[in-house]
Design a protein around this motif. Structure first.
Motif, mmCIF file in Angstrom:
data_model
loop_
_atom_site.group_PDB
_atom_site.id
_atom_site.type_symbol
_atom_site.label_atom_id
_atom_site.label_comp_id
_atom_site.label_asym_id
_atom_site.label_seq_id
_atom_site.Cartn_x
_atom_site.Cartn_y
_atom_site.Cartn_z
ATOM 1 N N ASN A 132 71.055 136.050 25.224
ATOM 2 C CA ASN A 132 69.515 136.841 25.761
ATOM 3 C C ASN A 132 69.498 137.356 26.857
ATOM 4 O O ASN A 132 69.203 138.634 26.717
ATOM 5 N N GLY A 133 69.571 136.740 27.819
ATOM 6 C CA GLY A 133 69.051 137.997 29.010
ATOM 7 C C GLY A 133 70.184 139.043 29.519
ATOM 8 O O GLY A 133 70.242 139.648 29.994
ATOM 9 N N LEU A 134 71.284 138.703 29.002
ATOM 10 C CA LEU A 134 71.938 139.862 29.223
ATOM 11 C C LEU A 134 72.587 141.517 28.269
ATOM 12 O O LEU A 134 72.881 142.267 29.003
ATOM 13 N N LYS A 135 71.566 141.129 27.392
ATOM 14 C CA LYS A 135 71.270 141.943 26.289
ATOM 15 C C LYS A 135 70.124 143.373 27.116
ATOM 16 O O LYS A 135 70.331 144.367 26.954
ATOM 17 N N LEU A 136 69.009 142.636 27.849
ATOM 18 C CA LEU A 136 68.798 143.374 28.760
ATOM 19 C C LEU A 136 68.979 143.712 29.976
ATOM 20 O O LEU A 136 67.869 142.201 30.305
ATOM 21 N N SER A 137 69.092 143.311 31.045
ATOM 22 C CA SER A 137 69.708 144.021 32.010
ATOM 23 C C SER A 137 68.752 143.952 33.331
ATOM 24 O O SER A 137 68.729 143.160 34.387
ATOM 25 N N LYS A 323 72.321 142.407 37.948
ATOM 26 C CA LYS A 323 71.659 141.012 36.283
ATOM 27 C C LYS A 323 72.924 139.757 37.031
ATOM 28 O O LYS A 323 73.615 139.948 37.489
ATOM 29 N N THR A 324 71.667 138.724 37.930
ATOM 30 C CA THR A 324 72.744 137.348 38.087
ATOM 31 C C THR A 324 71.876 136.614 37.238
ATOM 32 O O THR A 324 70.752 136.035 36.846
ATOM 33 N N VAL A 325 72.618 135.679 37.273
ATOM 34 C CA VAL A 325 72.132 134.685 36.244
ATOM 35 C C VAL A 325 72.341 133.376 37.150
ATOM 36 O O VAL A 325 73.814 133.364 36.798
ATOM 37 N N ALA A 326 71.810 132.145 37.152
ATOM 38 C CA ALA A 326 72.295 130.905 37.982
ATOM 39 C C ALA A 326 72.228 129.682 37.052
ATOM 40 O O ALA A 326 71.350 129.598 36.599
ATOM 41 N N MET A 327 72.935 128.976 36.950
ATOM 42 C CA MET A 327 72.325 127.210 36.602
ATOM 43 C C MET A 327 71.967 126.973 37.354
ATOM 44 O O MET A 327 72.848 126.602 38.140
ATOM 45 N N VAL A 328 70.923 126.175 37.515
ATOM 46 C CA VAL A 328 70.245 125.426 37.973
ATOM 47 C C VAL A 328 70.199 124.310 37.578
ATOM 48 O O VAL A 328 68.563 123.885 36.702
ATOM 49 N N GLU A 329 70.783 122.984 37.445
ATOM 50 C CA GLU A 329 70.341 121.309 36.865
ATOM 51 C C GLU A 329 69.755 120.896 37.601
ATOM 52 O O GLU A 329 68.546 120.447 36.802
ATOM 53 N N ILE A 342 66.966 135.086 42.660
ATOM 54 C CA ILE A 342 67.808 135.246 42.028
ATOM 55 C C ILE A 342 68.081 135.450 41.276
ATOM 56 O O ILE A 342 69.077 136.808 40.622
ATOM 57 N N GLY A 343 67.118 135.725 40.032
ATOM 58 C CA GLY A 343 67.065 136.406 38.043
ATOM 59 C C GLY A 343 67.017 135.706 37.445
ATOM 60 O O GLY A 343 65.907 134.500 37.803
ATOM 61 N N THR A 344 67.727 135.026 36.640
ATOM 62 C CA THR A 344 67.906 134.550 35.628
ATOM 63 C C THR A 344 68.424 133.398 35.932
ATOM 64 O O THR A 344 68.821 132.972 36.422
ATOM 65 N N ILE A 345 67.099 132.193 35.796
ATOM 66 C CA ILE A 345 67.679 130.802 36.223
ATOM 67 C C ILE A 345 67.836 130.271 34.656
ATOM 68 O O ILE A 345 67.089 130.134 33.746
ATOM 69 N N ILE A 346 68.898 129.017 34.111
ATOM 70 C CA ILE A 346 69.171 128.426 33.631
ATOM 71 C C ILE A 346 68.661 127.088 33.580
ATOM 72 O O ILE A 346 69.990 126.403 34.475
ATOM 73 N N ASN A 347 68.561 125.773 33.277
ATOM 74 C CA ASN A 347 68.694 124.471 33.387
ATOM 75 C C ASN A 347 68.525 124.296 31.278
ATOM 76 O O ASN A 347 67.849 124.690 30.475
ATOM 77 N N LYS A 348 69.807 124.152 31.438
ATOM 78 C CA LYS A 348 70.017 122.935 30.081
ATOM 79 C C LYS A 348 69.383 121.723 29.656
ATOM 80 O O LYS A 348 68.952 121.666 28.401
ATOM 81 N N LYS A 349 68.700 121.383 30.463
ATOM 82 C CA LYS A 349 68.063 120.307 30.150
ATOM 83 C C LYS A 349 65.903 120.154 30.033
ATOM 84 O O LYS A 349 66.280 119.929 28.507
ATOM 85 N N THR A 350 65.726 121.259 30.446
ATOM 86 C CA THR A 350 64.318 122.237 29.774
ATOM 87 C C THR A 350 64.338 122.182 28.347
ATOM 88 O O THR A 350 64.144 122.164 27.917
ATOM 89 N N VAL A 351 66.149 123.013 28.040
ATOM 90 C CA VAL A 351 66.091 123.884 27.008
ATOM 91 C C VAL A 351 66.344 122.665 26.434
ATOM 92 O O VAL A 351 65.500 122.996 24.829
ATOM 93 N N ALA A 352 67.299 121.963 26.241
ATOM 94 C CA ALA A 352 67.648 120.813 25.133
ATOM 95 C C ALA A 352 66.500 120.109 25.030
ATOM 96 O O ALA A 352 65.714 119.563 23.525
ATOM 97 N N ALA A 353 64.705 119.514 26.367
ATOM 98 C CA ALA A 353 64.042 118.873 26.306
ATOM 99 C C ALA A 353 63.128 119.312 24.772
ATOM 100 O O ALA A 353 62.527 118.601 24.232
ATOM 101 N N SER A 354 63.213 120.341 25.415
ATOM 102 C CA SER A 354 61.786 121.079 24.794
ATOM 103 C C SER A 354 62.541 121.251 22.858
ATOM 104 O O SER A 354 61.299 121.158 22.107
#
Length: 451
Positions: A132-137, A323-329, A342-354
């Motif tokens: 979704n983030g890549l679709k809109l730079s 456009k940069t995206v970083a996985m920050v666990e 940095i740009g877009t920050i992705i954290n799997k645990k917050t996404v899953a917990a929500s």
């Protein structure tokens, strides 16, 4: 409400934190005592035992659990624990998995017969956010509601933004096609009112409809941002695979992976896509230049190391990638990554917990997201017949401070909400609030609540 969680890893710990704020009756089970010590400050009961021990699950009160959650790192352990919990009497179970095949619709009935009501694959959820983030730079975060009937856009406001330093009441009136629902400013989160203003370098969250995305792009001064066509992904883990398989066909994707063995596996997993797999180190400037980093519009760092991902994104930005995206666990690094722009920050645990957290709410909540960077949550509530939210216009509802309604979907059509809007039964309503307020809001949407 009683919740039993097995697995005190990243997802289980974050979920315990969310539940602790709500003062729920929560038990966290893990066979590693050191991991349990990490939640000592939370208002949860811990139990050092095997997650699949029948006696341990009985002693933890699983038979009285409204929600049982299996989020250990082992898929088979989670499935087994949920199956046992269902047999013991848990009302609802959810298991963390890492096999995409299990999510297919034709397998849902099979797992329900085993006693598993829902399954969560964190890497799939993270890949959706990345795509979704890549679709809109020009957007830091994007979330579509009801297939785009409403759209939430998180945007960093830089030079060229037309709407700075003006009261929001003059910008977001009843006839305007957007609402600003949250602002992050120098570490402070603001759920704005009419007198608040937008300032340079704010991270602002806009609620709008799909048709007005180009208009939002114009007023925030992002029309010069090139659309993404070429993507380089550093790290070939599960999230990278899911992202590569869901990225639109018009984007060219290259994955750079250090392990030769993993490269072979990636070629098998991605054989039906046009993704190019490259054996090498994504931090190697020479390799990046050879692979066309200067004509690449997006760089996505998905290694298991937060520091590596952050530094790689900084390097990509210096080489001209917008456009940069970083996985920050590691959540301790999130604020640092944000301060470095940095740009877009992705954290799997917050996404899953929500995703799991929404299952404990009593009201009809079909979607819930934690806006990690602004310490806020956005939930999609369905208004019940006779609920308080349907009895008065929005301005007279008496919503708690720090809460705002951004929009609603009625009969498939998205619309923004003003103070004079009247919510109807069956409307899907987008509510924004600071953390810790969600349980206070859900009663507005439930039927026959006594105030």
């Amino acid at each position: 409400m009683k919740i039993v969680i097995v697995g005190a890893g990243a997802v289980g710990t974050h979920l315990s934190k969310l539940l602790s704020r709500e003062h729920q009756d929560c038990v966290l089970i893990d066979d590693n005592e050191e991991r349990l010590e990490g939640v000592a400050d939370y208002d949860v009961m811990t139990y050092n035992a095997l997650p699949t021990s029948i006696n341990a699950l009985k002693e933890a009160g699983t038979d009285k659990a409204d929600l049982f959650v299996g989020v250990t790192t082992e898929e088979t352990t989670n499935i087994t624990a949920c199956t046992i919990a269902h047999a013991l009497g848990a009302k609802k179970t959810v298991a963390r998995i890492d096999n995409y095949e299990y999510l297919s619709p034709q397998n849902q009935k099979f797992f329900q017969q085993l006693g598993i009501d829902s399954m969560v694959y964190p890497e799939v959820l993270a890949a959706i956010d990345i795509t979704n983030g890549l679709k809109l730079s020009w957007v830091r975060q994007r979330w579509d509601v009801h297939n785009g009937a409403l759209v939430l856009l998180g945007i960093k406001l830089l030079d060229g933004c037309e709407i700075l330093n003006q009261p929001l009441k003059d910008l977001c009136g009843p006839e305007d096609p957007y609402h600003v629902v949250a602002i992050k400013r120098q570490g402070e989160t603001i759920i704005p009112g009419g007198l608040d203003i937008l300032q340079l370098n704010d991270l602002a969250y806009f609620m709008t409809t799909k048709d007005y995305i180009p208009y939002i792009r114009k007023i925030v001064g992002k029309e010069h941002y090139a659309d993404v066509h070429n993507v380089i992904i550093m790290g070939g883990g599960k999230t990278a695979v899911r992202a590569a398989l869901t990225i639109p066909d018009y984007m060219n994707v290259k994955i750079i992976e250090k392990s030769a063995e993993r490269c072979e596996k990636l070629n098998q997993l991605l054989s039906e896509s046009d993704t190019m797999v490259i054996h090498g180190d994504g931090r190697d400037l020479g390799l990046l230049e050879d692979e066309g980093i200067k004509t690449t519009q997006a760089f996505v760092a998905l290694t298991g190391n937060a520091e590596t991902n952050i530094l790689a994104c900084l390097t990509a930005k210096k080489l001209g990638v917008r456009k940069t995206v970083a996985m920050v666990e590691n959540l301790d690094y999130v604020s640092m990554a944000e301060s470095l722009d940095i740009g877009t920050i992705i954290n799997k645990k917050t996404v899953a917990a929500s995703h799991i957290y929404q299952m404990m709410l009593d009201a009809d909540v079909s979607n819930l997201r934690s806006l990690m960077l602004v310490d806020s949550e956005v939930a999609e509530f369905v208004a019940a017949e006779g609920s308080r939210v349907t009895k008065r216009v929005v301005k007279d509802l008496g919503l708690p401070f720090g809460v705002t309604i951004g929009g609603l979907v009625r009969d498939g059509e998205g619309m923004l909400v003003s103070g004079n809007s009247q919510i109807q039964a069956g409307d899907s309503v987008m509510v924004f609030c600071h953390e810790q307020k969600l349980k206070h809001i859900e009663r507005f949407f439930k039927k026959n609540v006594i105030w």
